[in-house]
Design a protein around this motif. Structure first.
Motif, PDB file in Angstrom:
ATOM      1  N   ASP A  22       0.837  -1.204   0.000  1.00  0.00           N
ATOM      2  CA  ASP A  22       0.000   0.000   0.000  1.00  0.00           C
ATOM      3  C   ASP A  22       0.872   1.255   0.000  1.00  0.00           C
ATOM      4  O   ASP A  22       2.077   1.203   0.255  1.00  0.00           O
TER       5      ASP A  22
ATOM      6  N   LEU B 145      -6.809  -1.617  -5.991  1.00  0.00           N
ATOM      7  CA  LEU B 145      -7.871  -1.186  -5.084  1.00  0.00           C
ATOM      8  C   LEU B 145      -9.199  -1.116  -5.825  1.00  0.00           C
ATOM      9  O   LEU B 145      -9.244  -0.834  -7.026  1.00  0.00           O
ATOM     10  N   ARG B 146     -10.284  -1.363  -5.070  1.00  0.00           N
ATOM     11  CA  ARG B 146     -11.644  -1.221  -5.591  1.00  0.00           C
ATOM     12  C   ARG B 146     -12.356  -0.105  -4.836  1.00  0.00           C
ATOM     13  O   ARG B 146     -12.214   0.016  -3.621  1.00  0.00           O
ATOM     14  N   PHE B 147     -13.145   0.670  -5.578  1.00  0.00           N
ATOM     15  CA  PHE B 147     -13.903   1.753  -4.957  1.00  0.00           C
ATOM     16  C   PHE B 147     -15.369   1.657  -5.372  1.00  0.00           C
ATOM     17  O   PHE B 147     -15.680   1.423  -6.547  1.00  0.00           O
TER      18      PHE B 147
ATOM     19  N   ARG C 170     -13.579   2.874  -0.443  1.00  0.00           N
ATOM     20  CA  ARG C 170     -13.221   1.510  -0.807  1.00  0.00           C
ATOM     21  C   ARG C 170     -14.436   0.594  -0.721  1.00  0.00           C
ATOM     22  O   ARG C 170     -15.251   0.695   0.192  1.00  0.00           O
TER      23      ARG C 170
ATOM     24  N   ALA D 170     -11.553  -3.254   1.940  1.00  0.00           N
ATOM     25  CA  ALA D 170     -10.951  -2.194   2.753  1.00  0.00           C
ATOM     26  C   ALA D 170      -9.538  -2.572   3.177  1.00  0.00           C
ATOM     27  O   ALA D 170      -8.642  -1.731   3.243  1.00  0.00           O
TER      28      ALA D 170
END
Length: 542
Positions: free
Chosen positions: A415, A450-452, A458, A463
């Protein structure tokens, strides 16, 4: 029936006489004025469904519009007019920048090589499309790259060798792509006094030849160098100076200029041009090609006499369509790329977030490709479907490449890569939905995904970052030719809408320098890549 509304700034019922240098033309149903790449892309995709005839113009300095009403869209590039230096000798110009403004910028910065652009009518997009030239200068000689968008919204940087084919000829004159920008090179410094003197000399020459006495499009015909003399001299020998057809008249000072002396129609201009072309062929043995671009529906006899290619009109066999990017009844999804894969969706260099002079390195390139048709990928959902590659020849992105041995990489999933020099790809919903994906990667192979569910929120279940949730759908690679990822069809399918994805490439260099491709039109805001409403929507091949 609900009234149609375009997905970009536009006006209805515009009189094209007010928009063209010739002061000739009928009314168009829609006059579109996109301000951004996103506007233009959305318009082209919207018109896939509406199937309206479509034409593109810069300033109309080389266009003869038909007098008949145009039940379609005329796209004007005038609002796409950003201009900035990406390096001391490289000037980035959107298609709507006027030629004279480029000359003025070169004068301001003391750069030679573009003096001939002073008072050359038109905008740089049209100038490039026709490989314009005058006073010994030719746009191919100063153009390093051309940025073009096709009818599916796909965007790519083209080299000069891919575009320019010779005297007033380019590949773009027969392709279904729109010039949206260019990178011009002016490597030679020059004293402003010398530049100003040369510009004044060209201006005086235009005035001496009475270029602007009446509305016109300049030279009516291209030169045929096999003739051994300019077209204007041929027409002067044939006695065409001062000859008229209705309100159209050949200039008494330059026999290759046809003026609108007041109330000329498009038929007047073409009738006179047809007479001139026939006389040159029959009396002088010279075949000439019309330089003026005819746009709209015209009498087929006039088009044939002037040697203008056309599509026969279904409603009237005496008429034909000319000069359109999309003709009535034409399938705009056909782009000429055939069924070959991979197919480029985005390809080009990143530019600075705000478009400030010298604000971002010019050598960071990205490439997003579709690797297989949607129909095939749907039956093989875990196969690589999209590939994203970043390449840099120097600077922070090239520094780590020397340590790589080639082949697949097993970089760390980590991250907060944004704290370091990193390349990023955002993939959004093709229907402008709120969900989107973000992928970040460094040349070393370190990466994160990452997914939003909406902007900077998120998605539930994602998360906490974990590479395991991506292991079957994402493969990373890093070698001396670049670094990037491939993505499965299964991963991207939920984001497809009518075969459309929204894409955005970005980069952060870790020192408050930020780059974009496609670029945005923004002046003052805190840099933020998480703006899915600005991503470019692109139609994939089914």
């Amino acid at each position: 029936m609900q009234e149609l509304s375009l997905p970009c700034p536009f006006e209805r019922g515009v009189d094209l006489r007010e928009k063209s240098y010739y002061r000739i033309g009928g009314r168009t149903q829609f006059f579109a004025m996109p301000r951004t790449l996103q506007h233009l892309g959305d318009l082209l995709l919207w018109n896939d469904d509406q199937e309206l005839p479509l034409a593109v113009m810069g300033s109309g300095s080389n266009m003869l519009f038909s007098d008949e009403p145009f039940s379609g869209i005329v796209v004007a590039m005038e609002m796409m007019n950003r201009m900035f230096w990406v390096s001391p000798g490289e000037l980035f110009c959107e298609a709507g920048v006027e030629n004279t403004d480029i000359a003025a910028e070169l004068l301001r910065c003391g750069r030679g090589g573009g003096e001939w652009l002073h008072m050359l009518p038109g905008r740089i997009g049209g100038t490039i499309r026709m490989n314009a030239r005058c006073f010994g200068g030719e746009i191919s000689g100063v153009t390093a790259y051309v940025v073009a968008m096709d009818m599916r919204g796909r965007l790519r940087w083209l080299t000069g060798n891919e575009v320019f084919l010779g005297y007033k000829q380019t590949s773009l004159m027969t392709s279904r792509e729109i010039v949206v920008a260019a990178l011009l090179r002016f490597p030679v410094s020059k004293a402003p006094e010398e530049i100003r003197t040369e510009m004044s000399r060209y201006e005086e020459e235009r005035q001496r030849k009475h270029h602007f006495d009446f509305p016109s499009c300049g030279s009516t015909f291209k030169n045929n160098y096999e003739a051994g003399r300019p077209s204007g001299q041929i027409f002067e020998e044939l006695g065409f100076k001062g000859q008229q057809e209705g309100g159209a008249a050949v200039s008494g000072y330059h026999a290759n200029f046809i003026y609108n002396t007041g109330k000329a129609s498009s038929s007047d201009v073409l009738a006179l041009a047809g007479r001139m072309r026939r006389a040159a062929r029959e009396k002088s043995g010279v075949e000439l090609e019309l330089e003026v671009e005819c746009t709209g529906i015209f009498e087929r006899d006039h088009l044939n006499a002037c040697g203008v290619p056309f599509i026969p009109a279904d409603t009237d066999n005496r008429k034909g369509w000319a000069g359109l990017l999309r003709n009535p009844g034409q399938d705009s999804s056909v782009s000429g790329s055939g069924d070959l894969f991979p197919q480029t969706l985005l390809k080009g260099y990143l530019t600075g977030y705000f478009g400030d002079n010298g604000s971002f390195p010019r050598d960071i390139a990205v490439h997003v490709e579709q690797l297989a048709p949607i129909a095939y990928a749907a039956g093989n959902p875990l196969m690589p479907f999209l590939r994203w590659t970043t390449r840099a020849d120097s600077g922070v992105f090239s520094a780590d490449r020397g340590t790589l041995v080639g082949g697949p990489t097993s970089g760390t999933f980590v991250d907060e890569l944004w704290r370091f020099p990193v390349s990023e790809l955002f993939i959004g919903h093709g229907g402008r939905g709120a969900r989107y994906l973000e992928f970040e990667m460094r040349p070393s192979g370190d990466w994160v995904a990452l997914r939003f569910s909406e902007r900077r929120v998120r998605e539930a279940g994602f998360a906490v970052l974990s590479c395991e949730s991506w292991s079957e759908d994402v493969d990373c690679f890093a070698d001396r030719d670049g670094f990037g990822m491939t993505f499965s069809f299964r991963l991207l399918y939920p984001f497809l809408e009518k075969n459309i994805l929204a894409l955005q490439c970005c980069a952060s260099l870790g020192d408050q320098r930020y780059g974009l491709f496609p670029w945005w039109k923004t002046d003052s805001e805190t840099p933020d890549f998480h703006q899915p409403d600005r991503f470019l929507r692109v139609r994939l091949t089914s």
